[in-house]
Write a protein that holds these residues in place. Sequence first.
Motif, PDB file in Angstrom:
ATOM      1  N   TYR A 132      -2.742  12.908   3.636  1.00  0.00           N
ATOM      2  CA  TYR A 132      -1.859  11.824   4.062  1.00  0.00           C
ATOM      3  C   TYR A 132      -0.852  12.301   5.093  1.00  0.00           C
ATOM      4  O   TYR A 132      -0.661  11.678   6.130  1.00  0.00           O
ATOM      5  CB  TYR A 132      -1.145  11.225   2.848  1.00  0.00           C
ATOM      6  N   ARG A 167      -2.300   7.914  12.369  1.00  0.00           N
ATOM      7  CA  ARG A 167      -1.864   6.543  12.050  1.00  0.00           C
ATOM      8  C   ARG A 167      -0.795   6.100  13.034  1.00  0.00           C
ATOM      9  O   ARG A 167      -0.816   4.967  13.536  1.00  0.00           O
ATOM     10  CB  ARG A 167      -1.319   6.477  10.615  1.00  0.00           C
ATOM     11  N   ASP A 168       0.164   7.005  13.321  1.00  0.00           N
ATOM     12  CA  ASP A 168       1.234   6.672  14.260  1.00  0.00           C
ATOM     13  C   ASP A 168       0.666   6.426  15.656  1.00  0.00           C
ATOM     14  O   ASP A 168       1.135   5.528  16.376  1.00  0.00           O
ATOM     15  CB  ASP A 168       2.263   7.806  14.321  1.00  0.00           C
ATOM     16  N   ARG A 174       0.840  -1.201   0.000  1.00  0.00           N
ATOM     17  CA  ARG A 174       0.000   0.000   0.000  1.00  0.00           C
ATOM     18  C   ARG A 174       0.869   1.243   0.000  1.00  0.00           C
ATOM     19  O   ARG A 174       0.605   2.200  -0.728  1.00  0.00           O
ATOM     20  CB  ARG A 174      -0.910   0.013   1.226  1.00  0.00           C
ATOM     21  N   ASP A 175       1.923   1.258   0.813  1.00  0.00           N
ATOM     22  CA  ASP A 175       2.809   2.423   0.877  1.00  0.00           C
ATOM     23  C   ASP A 175       3.415   2.737  -0.485  1.00  0.00           C
ATOM     24  O   ASP A 175       3.492   3.899  -0.885  1.00  0.00           O
ATOM     25  CB  ASP A 175       3.937   2.188   1.901  1.00  0.00           C
ATOM     26  N   GLU A 205       2.748   6.134  -2.487  1.00  0.00           N
ATOM     27  CA  GLU A 205       3.910   6.948  -2.817  1.00  0.00           C
ATOM     28  C   GLU A 205       3.890   7.323  -4.294  1.00  0.00           C
ATOM     29  O   GLU A 205       4.167   8.466  -4.663  1.00  0.00           O
ATOM     30  CB  GLU A 205       5.167   6.131  -2.512  1.00  0.00           C
TER      31      GLU A 205
END
Lengths: 333, 94
Positions: free
Chosen positions: A305, A312-313, A109-110, A114
């Motif tokens: 994002y 997210r973190d 996904r990353d 990206e």
Amino acid sequence: MYAQMVDTGLKRLRGLEDMSPQERAFQQRIDDGVKIEPKDWMPEAYRKTLIRQISQHAHSEIVGQLPEGNWVTRAPTLKRKAILLAKIQDEAGHGLYLYSAAETLGVSRDELLEALHAGKAKYSSIFNYPTLTWADMGAIGWLVDGSAIINQIPLCRCSYGPYSRAMIRVCKEESFHARQGYDIMMSLCKGTPEQKRMAQDALNRWWWPSLMMFGPSDADSVNSAQSAQWRIKLFSNDELRQKMVDQTVPQAEYLGLSIPDPDLKFNPETGHYEFGEIDWTEFHNVLKGNGPCNRDRLRTRVNAYSEGAWFRDALVAHAEKKARRVGTTPRAA
Amino acid sequence: MSKEWPLWEVFIRSQHGLAHKHVGSLHAPDGEMAINNARDVYTRRNEGVSIWVVRAADIVASSPADKSALFEPSNSKIYRHPTFFPMPEEVRNL
């Protein structure tokens, strides 16, 4: 469509005689209508083409939330707002099913995000146009989702298992999108003259970009021929576009709206509507990044994002903390 | 780049269903978020009354290539089906 002009990386179509025994067996399975699954051997070009196509499709769903998100705070009634929100939620879900399908091909996904954020991966041209009035919500649901349905139904039968199954789920949900849009158009066209004018204006602006969604004529395209041989693409761009026009013109007539094409004419011999020339320079220009909203769309995505990173973190930190308290170590991703 | 979340497979049992069915997958940092996200993504239209999420890494699956060998033993045992034994018409409750 949502994935337009997908590059297969191949310069010419190969016959069975030109293929290695492994490739020939693979092609035979496709010709027999057997689904290809993630653990099956596949040519590298097939894998790469699908990653490109499915991820472009997924990016389109996510970016596609933005034009409609623009009108959530200004929907005319609470009911319309709730319905629009439900549609936008569906698009997030569609993006997820498609990212999941792409990830089965060995990409993360990353990596996919990206590529989108760096401007390397494409998404459908249609989402680079602005939504100027509430009537645009109607026009988009009717014309854009309507076109998507025409493209997506054949994809339910494509050769790659995860993609075809994702499309089945998407198609079930997509019909509400098209009806929701047409319902808005019906309300406007049955309303005040001002509302009907707004509906006509939206149709005028969204008609040609919707036809462009299907991509340029691909009679001579090697990429399209290869995708067809691999049973990823089951119908040509022109066939799908013709289907869209044929089914939409009567819908416009019911609304009492006129399609902004002076060359539109029903041909009783062929049973199809003939339509005017499409300005493909506009299409290519939009794909290059020069449409009305390209930069804005990408900036919004990148900001969402990066500004969401803390959340997210925090979720990861919370999960790790909880696991430590319980006395188990969080397992690797 | 932030840490990637693990992949979870989602299984839903419908109101009228007897078993959980696999409906898709998603990434989430832990089980609680996986359930919440599964609810948001896979039950928007009342598809289910129960959700199971399992880390994809924990799933052991049979290989599609082994299909014929793995399931061969039952091919010749059709007597496991009641229809293998025709019963006389006049005999009831069998």
